[in-house]
Design a protein around this motif. Sequence first.
Motif, short mmCIF file in Angstrom:
data_model
loop_
_atom_site.label_atom_id
_atom_site.label_comp_id
_atom_site.label_asym_id
_atom_site.label_seq_id
_atom_site.Cartn_x
_atom_site.Cartn_y
_atom_site.Cartn_z
N ALA A 26 0.83 -1.21 0.00
CA ALA A 26 0.00 0.00 0.00
C ALA A 26 0.86 1.26 0.00
CB ALA A 26 -0.94 0.00 1.21
N SER A 27 2.07 1.17 0.56
CA SER A 27 2.90 2.37 0.66
C SER A 27 3.34 2.87 -0.72
CB SER A 27 4.11 2.11 1.56
OG SER A 27 4.92 1.14 0.95
N CYS B 47 1.19 2.70 -3.37
CA CYS B 47 -0.04 2.76 -4.18
C CYS B 47 -0.79 4.08 -4.02
CB CYS B 47 -0.98 1.61 -3.77
SG CYS B 47 -0.35 0.00 -4.29
N VAL B 48 -1.38 4.57 -5.13
CA VAL B 48 -2.20 5.78 -5.07
C VAL B 48 -3.62 5.45 -4.62
CG1 VAL B 48 -0.90 7.08 -6.79
CG2 VAL B 48 -2.78 5.60 -7.54
N VAL C 176 -6.05 2.25 -2.68
CA VAL C 176 -6.19 0.97 -1.99
C VAL C 176 -7.68 0.67 -1.89
CG1 VAL C 176 -5.77 -0.33 0.13
CG2 VAL C 176 -4.06 1.33 -0.67
N LEU D 72 -1.51 4.45 4.72
CA LEU D 72 -2.46 5.38 4.08
C LEU D 72 -2.24 6.79 4.61
CD1 LEU D 72 -5.73 3.23 4.21
CD2 LEU D 72 -3.86 3.20 2.55
N THR E 101 -3.01 9.12 -0.69
CA THR E 101 -3.70 7.86 -1.03
C THR E 101 -5.21 8.07 -1.08
OG1 THR E 101 -2.25 7.04 0.73
CG2 THR E 101 -3.52 5.40 -0.48
N ALA F 218 -6.17 10.49 4.22
CA ALA F 218 -6.46 9.90 2.90
C ALA F 218 -7.81 10.40 2.40
CB ALA F 218 -6.50 8.37 3.02
#
Length: 275
Positions: free
Chosen positions: A183-184, A186-187, A189, A211, A215, A238
């Motif tokens: 997840a770190s 990723c734009v 989740v 997040l 994100t 987020a």
Amino acid sequence: MDAPWPTASTRFAGVIGWPVGHSLSPSMHNAAFRALGLDWAYLAFPIAPDHLEGAVRGLFHSGCSGLSVTIPHKQAVIACCDEVTPAVEAIGAANTLVPLGDGRVRGDNTDAEGFLRALDEAAPVDLRGQDVLMIGAGGAARAIAFALDERGARLRVANRTADRAAELGDAVAFTRAAMEEAASDCVLVVNATSLGMGTDDVPTELPLDALGPGTVAYAIVYRQEPTPWLAAAAGRGARTVDGLGMLLHQGAAAFAQWTGTEPPVDAMRAGLTAG
Ligand code: NAP
């Protein structure tokens, strides 16, 4: 006194599922018919799996103007369709049936479109070439994988049953540590499981520490209030998207096909939150 209703010319549509009594679709679609002054009614039809084909054929031979399809019929209903859209072929499930005349039926899947429209509305993000983590690999996840592929995202998938994850993208282990690490980067989740639906606590399995303001967190379960995971993600900065938006926009896309009319999205949203 109000004029009697429904009448012999009232058109009908509905949702088929088993069970189906919990569905929010009747509130949403009937609000849309009222907003446009259409003489249509939308009903819920509980149909046991053994009777699916006969019921679908019977409804469309009885003048039904459109059906939504929910659990557990989304895959099996394909066998009842005379034609299906490319989305159904790719996803392997249909959530919308459209009459073609003479009892013939086209199957479509508007979950992918609904997922993207809700994302664009609540938290627009450019996904081309970006990493996305999806948790879950069930029927809804298959539609989301199709949608994310259309947007050019690189999909990573974590699922409790690991071999289902690998069918949809680069598999990530279903552990909190592995999902935090993925997840770190990723734009977006997406929680495409039912985890977190009926609880007041953030499920310990789901990533959270990774997040933040960069994100988007998206949970597709629908509840009137944000899931604890979404609320916690928002607390970390987020942007968040909930499942009501996806439900709304998949329904709006179906409504447009059944009626040939622009869907009254605000009235449908109000119908959903009243349902
Ligand atoms: P499905 O085909 O039954 O898939 C369920 C998914 O959730 C699978 O990935 C399953 O993992 C996972 N899962 C279930 N319980 C779990 C648990 N305790 N721990 C970890 N993973 C768990 O269902 P679906 O049709 O994809 O629907 C999933 C959810 O999305 C449902 O809550 C549904 O109501 C919601 N949904 C929302 C919309 C919308 O418009 N907002 C549309 C469709 C669905 P395994 O593969 O390991 O079993």
